[in-house]
Design a protein around this motif. Structure first.
Motif, PDB file in Angstrom:
ATOM      1  N   ALA A  43     -12.920   5.376  -7.845  1.00 16.44           N
ATOM      2  CA  ALA A  43     -12.504   6.845  -8.446  1.00 16.44           C
ATOM      3  C   ALA A  43     -11.474   7.349  -7.554  1.00 16.44           C
ATOM      4  N   PHE A  44     -11.824   7.354  -6.176  1.00 16.45           N
ATOM      5  CA  PHE A  44     -10.851   8.028  -5.398  1.00 16.45           C
ATOM      6  C   PHE A  44      -9.648   7.343  -4.777  1.00 16.45           C
ATOM      7  N   PHE A  45     -10.103   5.846  -4.830  1.00 18.72           N
ATOM      8  CA  PHE A  45      -8.757   5.223  -4.304  1.00 18.72           C
ATOM      9  C   PHE A  45      -7.972   4.387  -5.302  1.00 18.72           C
ATOM     10  N   SER A  46      -8.310   4.685  -6.872  1.00 21.03           N
ATOM     11  CA  SER A  46      -7.518   4.033  -8.006  1.00 21.03           C
ATOM     12  C   SER A  46      -6.298   4.741  -8.112  1.00 21.03           C
ATOM     13  N   VAL A  47      -6.078   6.011  -7.410  1.00 24.60           N
ATOM     14  CA  VAL A  47      -4.598   6.598  -7.311  1.00 24.60           C
ATOM     15  C   VAL A  47      -3.776   5.574  -6.580  1.00 24.60           C
ATOM     16  N   TYR A  48      -4.150   4.749  -5.638  1.00 27.81           N
ATOM     17  CA  TYR A  48      -3.374   3.950  -4.717  1.00 27.81           C
ATOM     18  C   TYR A  48      -3.108   2.574  -5.264  1.00 27.81           C
ATOM     19  N   PHE A  49      -4.103   2.217  -6.107  1.00 34.48           N
ATOM     20  CA  PHE A  49      -3.799   0.763  -6.312  1.00 34.48           C
ATOM     21  C   PHE A  49      -3.821   0.481  -8.041  1.00 34.48           C
ATOM     22  N   ALA A  50      -3.922   1.741  -8.731  1.00 32.72           N
ATOM     23  CA  ALA A  50      -3.720   1.395 -10.264  1.00 32.72           C
ATOM     24  C   ALA A  50      -2.767   0.712 -10.931  1.00 32.72           C
ATOM     25  N   ASP A  51      -1.394   0.918 -10.135  1.00 31.94           N
ATOM     26  CA  ASP A  51      -0.404   0.319 -10.593  1.00 31.94           C
ATOM     27  C   ASP A  51      -0.344  -1.097  -9.921  1.00 31.94           C
ATOM     28  N   GLN A  52      -1.060  -1.718  -9.215  1.00 34.45           N
ATOM     29  CA  GLN A  52      -0.961  -3.078  -8.752  1.00 34.45           C
ATOM     30  C   GLN A  52      -1.755  -3.866  -9.869  1.00 34.45           C
ATOM     31  N   PHE A  53      -2.578  -3.236 -10.502  1.00 36.77           N
ATOM     32  CA  PHE A  53      -3.149  -4.012 -11.465  1.00 36.77           C
ATOM     33  C   PHE A  53      -2.819  -3.903 -13.074  1.00 36.77           C
ATOM     34  N   LEU A 179     -14.283  11.675   1.911  1.00 39.60           N
ATOM     35  CA  LEU A 179     -13.769  11.605   3.326  1.00 39.60           C
ATOM     36  C   LEU A 179     -13.037  10.717   3.826  1.00 39.60           C
ATOM     37  N   LEU A 180     -13.299   9.460   3.581  1.00 38.58           N
ATOM     38  CA  LEU A 180     -12.770   8.222   3.946  1.00 38.58           C
ATOM     39  C   LEU A 180     -11.293   8.286   3.415  1.00 38.58           C
ATOM     40  N   ALA A 181     -11.106   8.803   2.248  1.00 40.69           N
ATOM     41  CA  ALA A 181      -9.618   8.992   1.504  1.00 40.69           C
ATOM     42  C   ALA A 181      -8.854   9.844   2.313  1.00 40.69           C
ATOM     43  N   VAL A 182      -9.429  10.929   2.758  1.00 38.40           N
ATOM     44  CA  VAL A 182      -8.647  11.997   3.540  1.00 38.40           C
ATOM     45  C   VAL A 182      -8.535  11.361   5.003  1.00 38.40           C
ATOM     46  N   VAL A 183      -9.370  10.748   5.690  1.00 38.37           N
ATOM     47  CA  VAL A 183      -9.282  10.214   6.790  1.00 38.37           C
ATOM     48  C   VAL A 183      -7.949   9.262   6.750  1.00 38.37           C
ATOM     49  N   MET A 184      -8.218   8.357   5.775  1.00 40.82           N
ATOM     50  CA  MET A 184      -7.132   7.259   5.778  1.00 40.82           C
ATOM     51  C   MET A 184      -5.532   7.743   5.360  1.00 40.82           C
ATOM     52  N   THR A 185      -5.726   8.716   4.354  1.00 36.96           N
ATOM     53  CA  THR A 185      -4.224   9.434   4.244  1.00 36.96           C
ATOM     54  C   THR A 185      -3.643   9.980   5.151  1.00 36.96           C
ATOM     55  N   HIS A 186      -4.460  10.730   6.146  1.00 35.24           N
ATOM     56  CA  HIS A 186      -3.676  11.167   7.489  1.00 35.24           C
ATOM     57  C   HIS A 186      -3.302  10.421   8.476  1.00 35.24           C
ATOM     58  N   THR A 187      -4.441   9.184   8.601  1.00 34.24           N
ATOM     59  CA  THR A 187      -4.083   8.296   9.546  1.00 34.24           C
ATOM     60  C   THR A 187      -2.911   7.094   9.227  1.00 34.24           C
ATOM     61  N   LEU A 188      -3.153   6.674   8.140  1.00 35.49           N
ATOM     62  CA  LEU A 188      -2.517   5.491   7.600  1.00 35.49           C
ATOM     63  C   LEU A 188      -1.110   6.092   6.787  1.00 35.49           C
ATOM     64  N   GLY A 189      -1.270   6.888   6.037  1.00 29.90           N
ATOM     65  CA  GLY A 189      -0.225   7.450   4.981  1.00 29.90           C
ATOM     66  C   GLY A 189      -0.272   6.926   3.796  1.00 29.90           C
ATOM     67  N   THR A 190       0.058   7.197   2.776  1.00 31.12           N
ATOM     68  CA  THR A 190       0.070   6.714   1.344  1.00 31.12           C
ATOM     69  C   THR A 190       0.620   5.245   1.201  1.00 31.12           C
ATOM     70  N   ASP A 191       1.777   5.100   1.835  1.00 31.20           N
ATOM     71  CA  ASP A 191       2.458   3.801   1.733  1.00 31.20           C
ATOM     72  C   ASP A 191       1.592   2.633   2.175  1.00 31.20           C
ATOM     73  N   GLN A 192       0.942   2.789   3.391  1.00 27.59           N
ATOM     74  CA  GLN A 192       0.204   1.839   4.147  1.00 27.59           C
ATOM     75  C   GLN A 192      -1.246   1.630   3.331  1.00 27.59           C
ATOM     76  N   ILE A 193      -1.713   2.663   2.591  1.00 29.96           N
ATOM     77  CA  ILE A 193      -3.137   2.481   1.855  1.00 29.96           C
ATOM     78  C   ILE A 193      -2.710   1.594   0.608  1.00 29.96           C
ATOM     79  N   GLU A 194      -1.412   2.018  -0.014  1.00 33.26           N
ATOM     80  CA  GLU A 194      -0.937   1.206  -1.407  1.00 33.26           C
ATOM     81  C   GLU A 194      -0.807  -0.420  -0.799  1.00 33.26           C
ATOM     82  N   ALA A 195      -0.207  -0.437   0.398  1.00 31.52           N
ATOM     83  CA  ALA A 195       0.077  -1.812   0.630  1.00 31.52           C
ATOM     84  C   ALA A 195      -0.966  -2.768   1.169  1.00 31.52           C
TER      85      ALA A 195
END
Length: 453
Positions: A43-53, A179-195
Protein backbone atom coordinates in the motif's frame (compact mmCIF):
# COMPACT_ATOMS: atom_id res chain seq x y z
CA UNK A 1 -23.24 -33.57 22.65
CA UNK A 2 -24.10 -31.14 25.46
CA UNK A 3 -23.72 -27.39 25.37
CA UNK A 4 -21.19 -27.46 28.20
CA UNK A 5 -18.91 -29.69 26.18
CA UNK A 6 -18.89 -27.41 23.16
CA UNK A 7 -18.41 -24.16 25.02
CA UNK A 8 -15.66 -25.29 27.29
CA UNK A 9 -12.80 -22.84 27.58
CA UNK A 10 -9.45 -23.90 26.19
CA UNK A 11 -7.28 -25.75 28.60
CA UNK A 12 -4.28 -23.78 29.72
CA UNK A 13 -1.38 -25.61 31.18
CA UNK A 14 -1.70 -24.26 34.71
CA UNK A 15 -1.57 -20.71 35.96
CA UNK A 16 0.92 -18.55 34.08
CA UNK A 17 2.97 -15.79 35.62
CA UNK A 18 2.56 -12.28 34.26
CA UNK A 19 5.97 -12.54 32.60
CA UNK A 20 5.04 -15.84 30.89
CA UNK A 21 1.90 -14.17 29.56
CA UNK A 22 3.90 -11.21 28.28
CA UNK A 23 6.41 -13.51 26.53
CA UNK A 24 3.59 -15.48 24.88
CA UNK A 25 1.92 -12.26 23.72
CA UNK A 26 5.22 -10.95 22.32
CA UNK A 27 6.02 -14.18 20.46
CA UNK A 28 2.53 -14.47 18.96
CA UNK A 29 2.35 -10.80 18.01
CA UNK A 30 5.81 -10.84 16.38
CA UNK A 31 4.39 -12.80 13.47
CA UNK A 32 1.42 -10.46 13.32
CA UNK A 33 3.84 -7.52 13.04
CA UNK A 34 5.80 -9.16 10.22
CA UNK A 35 2.77 -10.33 8.25
CA UNK A 36 1.12 -6.93 8.33
CA UNK A 37 4.38 -5.16 7.50
CA UNK A 38 4.71 -7.43 4.48
CA UNK A 39 1.11 -6.76 3.48
CA UNK A 40 1.16 -2.99 4.00
CA UNK A 41 4.39 -2.18 2.22
CA UNK A 42 2.42 -2.79 -0.96
CA UNK A 43 0.00 0.00 0.00
CA UNK A 44 2.77 2.46 0.89
CA UNK A 45 5.08 1.71 -2.02
CA UNK A 46 2.47 1.18 -4.76
CA UNK A 47 2.66 4.93 -5.49
CA UNK A 48 6.24 4.28 -6.64
CA UNK A 49 5.72 1.18 -8.78
CA UNK A 50 2.05 1.28 -9.90
CA UNK A 51 2.86 2.67 -13.35
CA UNK A 52 5.51 -0.06 -13.84
CA UNK A 53 2.79 -2.71 -13.80
CA UNK A 54 -0.25 -0.77 -15.02
CA UNK A 55 -1.24 2.28 -17.13
CA UNK A 56 1.66 4.73 -17.09
CA UNK A 57 0.06 7.91 -18.49
CA UNK A 58 -2.75 8.38 -15.95
CA UNK A 59 -1.84 8.57 -12.25
CA UNK A 60 -5.39 8.16 -10.94
CA UNK A 61 -6.03 5.12 -13.17
CA UNK A 62 -2.71 3.52 -12.20
CA UNK A 63 -3.51 4.00 -8.52
CA UNK A 64 -7.00 2.58 -9.06
CA UNK A 65 -5.56 -0.53 -10.70
CA UNK A 66 -2.99 -0.93 -7.92
CA UNK A 67 -5.79 -0.50 -5.36
CA UNK A 68 -7.78 -3.13 -7.28
CA UNK A 69 -4.95 -5.63 -6.82
CA UNK A 70 -4.82 -4.63 -3.14
CA UNK A 71 -8.56 -5.43 -3.00
CA UNK A 72 -8.08 -8.84 -4.65
CA UNK A 73 -5.55 -9.64 -1.94
CA UNK A 74 -8.32 -8.93 0.54
CA UNK A 75 -10.73 -11.20 -1.32
CA UNK A 76 -8.36 -14.08 -0.59
CA UNK A 77 -8.70 -13.46 3.13
CA UNK A 78 -11.97 -15.37 3.61
CA UNK A 79 -10.33 -18.40 2.01
CA UNK A 80 -7.32 -17.97 4.29
CA UNK A 81 -9.61 -17.33 7.25
CA UNK A 82 -11.51 -20.54 6.54
CA UNK A 83 -8.46 -22.75 5.92
CA UNK A 84 -6.34 -21.46 8.78
CA UNK A 85 -9.29 -20.93 11.12
CA UNK A 86 -10.25 -24.57 10.65
CA UNK A 87 -6.61 -25.54 11.19
CA UNK A 88 -6.45 -23.43 14.38
CA UNK A 89 -9.44 -25.32 15.80
CA UNK A 90 -8.45 -28.80 14.65
CA UNK A 91 -4.63 -28.69 14.69
CA UNK A 92 -4.06 -25.95 17.27
CA UNK A 93 -3.47 -22.18 17.22
CA UNK A 94 0.31 -22.57 17.21
CA UNK A 95 0.50 -24.77 14.09
CA UNK A 96 -1.86 -22.47 12.22
CA UNK A 97 0.28 -19.43 13.02
CA UNK A 98 3.49 -21.20 11.95
CA UNK A 99 2.09 -22.14 8.55
CA UNK A 100 0.68 -18.67 7.86
CA UNK A 101 4.01 -16.93 8.56
CA UNK A 102 5.80 -19.32 6.20
CA UNK A 103 3.31 -18.52 3.45
CA UNK A 104 3.77 -14.77 3.92
CA UNK A 105 7.54 -15.19 3.80
CA UNK A 106 7.25 -16.86 0.38
CA UNK A 107 4.91 -14.16 -0.92
CA UNK A 108 7.19 -11.30 0.17
CA UNK A 109 10.22 -12.91 -1.43
CA UNK A 110 8.34 -13.26 -4.71
CA UNK A 111 7.23 -9.60 -4.56
CA UNK A 112 10.89 -8.58 -4.29
CA UNK A 113 11.70 -10.51 -7.46
CA UNK A 114 8.70 -9.64 -9.68
CA UNK A 115 9.45 -8.50 -13.25
CA UNK A 116 7.77 -5.30 -14.48
CA UNK A 117 5.77 -4.69 -17.67
CA UNK A 118 8.93 -3.36 -19.34
CA UNK A 119 10.32 -6.90 -19.14
CA UNK A 120 7.33 -9.25 -19.49
CA UNK A 121 4.54 -6.99 -20.71
CA UNK A 122 1.02 -7.73 -19.44
CA UNK A 123 2.31 -10.75 -17.54
CA UNK A 124 3.70 -8.33 -14.94
CA UNK A 125 0.24 -7.36 -13.74
CA UNK A 126 -0.90 -11.00 -13.71
CA UNK A 127 2.12 -12.12 -11.66
CA UNK A 128 1.61 -9.23 -9.26
CA UNK A 129 -2.00 -10.28 -8.82
CA UNK A 130 -1.06 -13.92 -8.11
CA UNK A 131 1.53 -12.97 -5.49
CA UNK A 132 -0.92 -10.62 -3.76
CA UNK A 133 -3.45 -13.46 -3.69
CA UNK A 134 -0.90 -15.62 -1.90
CA UNK A 135 -0.19 -12.87 0.62
CA UNK A 136 -3.91 -12.29 1.13
CA UNK A 137 -4.33 -15.99 1.89
CA UNK A 138 -1.57 -15.80 4.52
CA UNK A 139 -2.90 -12.64 6.19
CA UNK A 140 -6.44 -14.04 6.15
CA UNK A 141 -5.14 -16.99 8.13
CA UNK A 142 -3.07 -14.87 10.49
CA UNK A 143 -5.84 -12.82 12.06
CA UNK A 144 -8.09 -15.56 13.40
CA UNK A 145 -5.34 -17.74 14.86
CA UNK A 146 -3.52 -14.80 16.45
CA UNK A 147 -6.68 -13.16 17.80
CA UNK A 148 -7.90 -16.37 19.43
CA UNK A 149 -4.47 -17.29 20.80
CA UNK A 150 -3.83 -13.86 22.32
CA UNK A 151 -7.35 -13.76 23.79
CA UNK A 152 -6.95 -17.20 25.36
CA UNK A 153 -3.46 -16.66 26.75
CA UNK A 154 -4.24 -13.22 28.23
CA UNK A 155 -4.82 -12.82 31.98
CA UNK A 156 -8.47 -12.67 33.06
CA UNK A 157 -9.47 -9.09 33.83
CA UNK A 158 -6.72 -7.78 31.54
CA UNK A 159 -7.81 -9.39 28.28
CA UNK A 160 -8.64 -6.07 26.65
CA UNK A 161 -5.23 -4.64 27.52
CA UNK A 162 -3.22 -7.67 26.40
CA UNK A 163 -5.33 -8.34 23.31
CA UNK A 164 -4.82 -4.74 22.21
CA UNK A 165 -1.27 -5.69 21.29
CA UNK A 166 -2.64 -7.52 18.25
CA UNK A 167 -3.47 -4.13 16.75
CA UNK A 168 -0.35 -2.57 18.28
CA UNK A 169 1.62 -4.97 16.09
CA UNK A 170 -0.84 -4.74 13.18
CA UNK A 171 -0.54 -0.96 13.14
CA UNK A 172 3.12 -1.37 14.03
CA UNK A 173 3.59 -3.30 10.80
CA UNK A 174 1.88 -0.48 8.96
CA UNK A 175 3.96 2.07 10.87
CA UNK A 176 7.21 0.31 10.01
CA UNK A 177 6.17 0.23 6.37
CA UNK A 178 5.42 3.96 6.51
CA UNK A 179 8.65 4.68 8.39
CA UNK A 180 10.65 2.74 5.84
CA UNK A 181 8.96 4.77 3.09
CA UNK A 182 9.99 7.98 4.90
CA UNK A 183 13.60 6.86 5.34
CA UNK A 184 13.93 5.71 1.74
CA UNK A 185 12.27 8.86 0.40
CA UNK A 186 14.70 11.10 2.29
CA UNK A 187 17.84 9.03 1.63
CA UNK A 188 17.25 7.70 -1.88
CA UNK A 189 14.67 10.05 -3.36
CA UNK A 190 11.65 9.26 -5.49
CA UNK A 191 13.60 8.60 -8.68
CA UNK A 192 15.82 5.90 -7.19
CA UNK A 193 12.92 4.21 -5.40
CA UNK A 194 10.96 4.09 -8.66
CA UNK A 195 14.09 2.77 -10.41
CA UNK A 196 14.00 -0.44 -8.34
CA UNK A 197 14.66 0.25 -4.68
CA UNK A 198 10.95 -0.31 -3.95
CA UNK A 199 11.84 -4.02 -3.94
CA UNK A 200 13.97 -3.69 -0.78
CA UNK A 201 11.08 -3.56 1.74
CA UNK A 202 9.69 -6.84 0.43
CA UNK A 203 13.08 -8.53 0.84
CA UNK A 204 13.28 -7.18 4.41
CA UNK A 205 9.82 -8.56 5.12
CA UNK A 206 10.78 -12.03 3.93
CA UNK A 207 13.85 -12.05 6.20
CA UNK A 208 11.84 -10.82 9.21
CA UNK A 209 9.31 -13.62 8.71
CA UNK A 210 12.06 -16.19 9.32
CA UNK A 211 12.88 -14.54 12.66
CA UNK A 212 9.21 -14.60 13.66
CA UNK A 213 8.97 -18.27 12.73
CA UNK A 214 11.77 -19.02 15.19
CA UNK A 215 10.03 -17.04 17.96
CA UNK A 216 6.68 -18.73 17.42
CA UNK A 217 8.16 -22.21 17.63
CA UNK A 218 8.36 -21.78 21.41
CA UNK A 219 4.67 -20.95 21.91
CA UNK A 220 2.55 -23.13 24.20
CA UNK A 221 -0.70 -24.41 22.68
CA UNK A 222 -3.87 -22.99 24.28
CA UNK A 223 -6.43 -25.50 22.98
CA UNK A 224 -7.15 -28.83 24.65
CA UNK A 225 -7.06 -32.17 22.88
CA UNK A 226 -10.78 -32.62 23.59
CA UNK A 227 -11.55 -29.31 21.91
CA UNK A 228 -9.48 -30.18 18.83
CA UNK A 229 -11.10 -33.62 18.52
CA UNK A 230 -14.67 -32.36 18.93
CA UNK A 231 -16.72 -33.62 15.98
CA UNK A 232 -17.77 -30.03 15.19
CA UNK A 233 -14.33 -28.53 15.65
CA UNK A 234 -13.48 -26.03 12.91
CA UNK A 235 -16.87 -26.48 11.22
CA UNK A 236 -18.41 -23.43 9.56
CA UNK A 237 -21.79 -25.15 9.77
CA UNK A 238 -21.29 -25.12 13.53
CA UNK A 239 -20.45 -21.40 13.37
CA UNK A 240 -23.82 -20.75 11.74
CA UNK A 241 -25.45 -22.45 14.72
CA UNK A 242 -24.26 -19.41 16.66
CA UNK A 243 -26.04 -16.80 14.46
CA UNK A 244 -25.99 -13.92 16.95
CA UNK A 245 -22.22 -14.14 17.31
CA UNK A 246 -21.73 -14.59 13.56
CA UNK A 247 -23.77 -11.56 12.48
CA UNK A 248 -22.50 -9.28 15.25
CA UNK A 249 -18.88 -10.06 14.31
CA UNK A 250 -19.67 -9.54 10.61
CA UNK A 251 -21.37 -6.20 11.26
CA UNK A 252 -18.73 -4.68 13.52
CA UNK A 253 -15.91 -5.92 11.27
CA UNK A 254 -17.49 -4.27 8.23
CA UNK A 255 -17.49 -0.78 9.69
CA UNK A 256 -14.28 -1.30 11.69
CA UNK A 257 -12.29 -2.43 8.68
CA UNK A 258 -13.73 0.26 6.40
CA UNK A 259 -12.87 3.23 8.62
CA UNK A 260 -9.51 1.76 9.59
CA UNK A 261 -8.36 1.66 5.98
CA UNK A 262 -9.98 4.99 5.13
CA UNK A 263 -8.03 6.85 7.81
CA UNK A 264 -4.76 4.94 7.40
CA UNK A 265 -3.76 3.58 3.98
CA UNK A 266 -6.23 5.60 1.86
CA UNK A 267 -5.23 8.92 3.47
CA UNK A 268 -1.90 8.82 1.62
CA UNK A 269 -3.61 8.80 -1.76
CA UNK A 270 -6.49 11.05 -0.66
CA UNK A 271 -4.17 13.90 0.33
CA UNK A 272 -2.05 13.42 -2.78
CA UNK A 273 -5.00 13.56 -5.18
CA UNK A 274 -6.92 16.30 -3.32
CA UNK A 275 -3.99 18.69 -3.69
CA UNK A 276 -2.96 17.73 -7.22
CA UNK A 277 -2.72 20.94 -9.28
CA UNK A 278 -3.59 23.19 -6.30
CA UNK A 279 -1.50 25.76 -4.36
CA UNK A 280 -1.11 23.19 -1.56
CA UNK A 281 0.53 20.63 -3.83
CA UNK A 282 4.06 21.64 -2.77
CA UNK A 283 3.32 20.89 0.89
CA UNK A 284 1.31 17.72 0.24
CA UNK A 285 3.90 15.79 -1.77
CA UNK A 286 4.70 12.07 -1.46
CA UNK A 287 7.44 12.66 1.07
CA UNK A 288 5.53 15.03 3.38
CA UNK A 289 2.45 12.79 3.31
CA UNK A 290 4.56 9.77 4.24
CA UNK A 291 6.01 11.80 7.15
CA UNK A 292 2.53 12.81 8.26
CA UNK A 293 1.08 9.29 8.20
CA UNK A 294 4.07 7.92 10.09
CA UNK A 295 3.44 10.37 12.95
CA UNK A 296 -0.32 9.66 12.92
CA UNK A 297 0.26 5.91 13.02
CA UNK A 298 2.72 6.27 15.89
CA UNK A 299 0.07 8.11 17.91
CA UNK A 300 -2.48 5.47 16.87
CA UNK A 301 -0.23 2.68 18.21
CA UNK A 302 -0.02 4.38 21.62
CA UNK A 303 -3.82 4.64 21.72
CA UNK A 304 -4.33 0.85 21.52
CA UNK A 305 -3.37 -0.35 25.02
CA UNK A 306 -5.08 2.69 26.55
CA UNK A 307 -8.37 1.90 24.79
CA UNK A 308 -7.93 -1.82 25.57
CA UNK A 309 -7.49 -1.01 29.27
CA UNK A 310 -10.63 1.12 29.15
CA UNK A 311 -12.59 -1.88 27.81
CA UNK A 312 -11.48 -3.94 30.83
CA UNK A 313 -13.09 -1.28 33.03
CA UNK A 314 -16.26 -0.31 31.17
CA UNK A 315 -16.89 -3.43 29.09
CA UNK A 316 -16.31 -4.18 25.42
CA UNK A 317 -19.84 -3.16 24.36
CA UNK A 318 -19.44 0.36 25.74
CA UNK A 319 -16.15 0.72 23.88
CA UNK A 320 -17.90 -0.34 20.70
CA UNK A 321 -20.78 2.10 21.23
CA UNK A 322 -18.33 5.01 21.51
CA UNK A 323 -16.70 3.83 18.29
CA UNK A 324 -19.81 3.40 16.12
CA UNK A 325 -21.46 6.63 17.31
CA UNK A 326 -18.25 8.47 16.44
CA UNK A 327 -18.15 6.88 13.00
CA UNK A 328 -21.73 7.93 12.31
CA UNK A 329 -21.13 11.54 13.38
CA UNK A 330 -17.59 12.30 12.19
CA UNK A 331 -16.72 11.03 8.67
CA UNK A 332 -18.69 13.61 6.67
CA UNK A 333 -17.28 16.72 8.41
CA UNK A 334 -13.80 15.23 8.97
CA UNK A 335 -13.19 14.06 5.40
CA UNK A 336 -14.44 17.40 4.12
CA UNK A 337 -12.08 19.34 6.38
CA UNK A 338 -9.12 17.04 5.65
CA UNK A 339 -9.70 17.53 1.92
CA UNK A 340 -9.68 21.31 2.36
CA UNK A 341 -6.75 21.40 4.81
CA UNK A 342 -4.03 23.83 3.77
CA UNK A 343 -1.27 22.34 5.93
CA UNK A 344 -0.11 18.86 6.90
CA UNK A 345 -0.45 19.83 10.58
CA UNK A 346 -4.16 20.57 10.18
CA UNK A 347 -4.73 17.38 8.19
CA UNK A 348 -2.80 15.32 10.73
CA UNK A 349 -4.78 16.70 13.67
CA UNK A 350 -8.06 15.78 11.99
CA UNK A 351 -6.82 12.28 11.16
CA UNK A 352 -5.74 11.71 14.78
CA UNK A 353 -9.21 12.74 16.00
CA UNK A 354 -10.73 10.03 13.81
CA UNK A 355 -8.12 7.52 15.01
CA UNK A 356 -9.01 8.19 18.66
CA UNK A 357 -12.53 6.89 18.03
CA UNK A 358 -11.34 4.04 15.80
CA UNK A 359 -8.97 2.85 18.55
CA UNK A 360 -12.00 1.99 20.68
CA UNK A 361 -12.65 -0.76 18.13
CA UNK A 362 -9.16 -1.74 16.97
CA UNK A 363 -7.81 -2.22 20.50
CA UNK A 364 -10.38 -4.92 21.23
CA UNK A 365 -11.03 -6.19 17.72
CA UNK A 366 -9.73 -9.69 18.45
CA UNK A 367 -10.98 -10.22 21.99
CA UNK A 368 -14.48 -8.86 21.37
CA UNK A 369 -14.96 -11.50 18.64
CA UNK A 370 -13.21 -14.34 20.44
CA UNK A 371 -15.48 -13.88 23.47
CA UNK A 372 -18.52 -14.70 21.33
CA UNK A 373 -17.51 -18.19 20.11
CA UNK A 374 -16.82 -21.44 22.01
CA UNK A 375 -13.29 -22.84 21.90
CA UNK A 376 -13.87 -25.57 19.31
CA UNK A 377 -14.99 -23.05 16.63
CA UNK A 378 -13.27 -19.91 17.92
CA UNK A 379 -10.53 -19.96 15.27
CA UNK A 380 -12.84 -20.29 12.28
CA UNK A 381 -15.60 -18.22 13.89
CA UNK A 382 -13.29 -15.26 14.39
CA UNK A 383 -10.97 -15.76 11.41
CA UNK A 384 -13.43 -16.51 8.62
CA UNK A 385 -16.19 -14.11 9.72
CA UNK A 386 -13.71 -11.30 10.21
CA UNK A 387 -12.11 -12.01 6.83
CA UNK A 388 -15.45 -11.75 5.01
CA UNK A 389 -16.29 -8.33 6.46
CA UNK A 390 -12.70 -7.15 6.17
CA UNK A 391 -12.45 -8.16 2.52
CA UNK A 392 -15.74 -6.67 1.40
CA UNK A 393 -15.43 -3.34 3.18
CA UNK A 394 -11.80 -2.91 4.29
CA UNK A 395 -10.16 -4.20 1.15
CA UNK A 396 -12.47 -2.24 -1.12
CA UNK A 397 -12.13 1.05 0.81
CA UNK A 398 -9.42 2.56 -1.39
CA UNK A 399 -10.96 1.36 -4.63
CA UNK A 400 -14.46 2.60 -3.76
CA UNK A 401 -13.07 5.96 -2.60
CA UNK A 402 -11.04 6.36 -5.79
CA UNK A 403 -14.07 5.35 -7.87
CA UNK A 404 -16.16 8.11 -6.25
CA UNK A 405 -13.31 10.55 -6.89
CA UNK A 406 -12.89 9.44 -10.51
CA UNK A 407 -16.65 9.82 -11.09
CA UNK A 408 -16.51 13.39 -9.79
CA UNK A 409 -18.62 12.68 -6.68
CA UNK A 410 -15.86 12.21 -4.13
CA UNK A 411 -17.84 13.86 -1.32
CA UNK A 412 -20.40 11.04 -1.43
CA UNK A 413 -17.81 8.56 -0.20
CA UNK A 414 -18.22 9.95 3.32
CA UNK A 415 -21.96 9.23 3.11
CA UNK A 416 -21.14 5.63 2.16
CA UNK A 417 -18.94 5.35 5.27
CA UNK A 418 -21.74 6.64 7.50
CA UNK A 419 -24.25 4.15 6.05
CA UNK A 420 -21.94 1.24 6.87
CA UNK A 421 -21.39 2.72 10.35
CA UNK A 422 -25.15 2.66 10.95
CA UNK A 423 -25.13 -1.06 10.09
CA UNK A 424 -22.32 -1.45 12.62
CA UNK A 425 -24.39 0.35 15.25
CA UNK A 426 -27.19 -2.19 14.79
CA UNK A 427 -24.66 -5.02 15.23
CA UNK A 428 -23.31 -3.48 18.45
CA UNK A 429 -26.87 -3.17 19.78
CA UNK A 430 -27.09 -6.98 19.63
CA UNK A 431 -23.84 -7.49 21.54
CA UNK A 432 -23.85 -8.80 25.11
CA UNK A 433 -21.74 -7.38 27.94
CA UNK A 434 -18.54 -9.43 28.01
CA UNK A 435 -18.33 -9.08 31.78
CA UNK A 436 -21.25 -11.53 32.04
CA UNK A 437 -21.32 -13.31 28.67
CA UNK A 438 -17.74 -14.05 27.61
CA UNK A 439 -17.31 -17.59 26.26
CA UNK A 440 -13.74 -17.45 27.55
CA UNK A 441 -14.33 -16.27 31.13
CA UNK A 442 -17.99 -17.22 31.62
CA UNK A 443 -18.57 -20.02 29.13
CA UNK A 444 -21.39 -21.75 31.03
CA UNK A 445 -23.41 -18.55 31.55
CA UNK A 446 -22.75 -16.91 28.18
CA UNK A 447 -25.85 -15.84 26.26
CA UNK A 448 -24.09 -16.62 22.97
CA UNK A 449 -25.80 -20.02 22.82
CA UNK A 450 -25.81 -22.68 20.14
CA UNK A 451 -29.13 -23.24 18.37
CA UNK A 452 -30.35 -26.37 16.62
CA UNK A 453 -29.40 -29.98 17.21
Amino acid sequence: MTESNTTQAPAAAGKKSEWQTVKAIMAASSGNLVEWFDFYIYAFFSVYFADQFFVADNQTLSLMQAAGVFFVGFLMRPIGGYIFGRAADRLGRKNSMLISILLMCAGSLMMALLPTSATVGSWAAILLLLVRMLQGLAVGGEYGATATYMSEVATEGKRGFYSSFQYVTLIGGQLLASLLAVVMTHTLGTDQIEAGWWRLPFAIGAAAAIVSLWLRRGLQETTSEDSRKDENSGSFREVLRHPRAFFVVLGITSVGSLVFYVFTTYMQKFLLLQNEGTPGEAEFNKGSIADLMTICLLIFVVMQPIAGKISDKIGRKNNMLIFVIGMIALPIPLLGMIGRAESVLTAGTLIVIAMAFISMYTSISGIVKAEMFPAHIRGIGVGFTYAVGNSLFGGSAEYVALWFSSAGIGTWFAVYVVVIAIVGFVAVAFMHDNRKHSTIDNADSSAYKRIGS
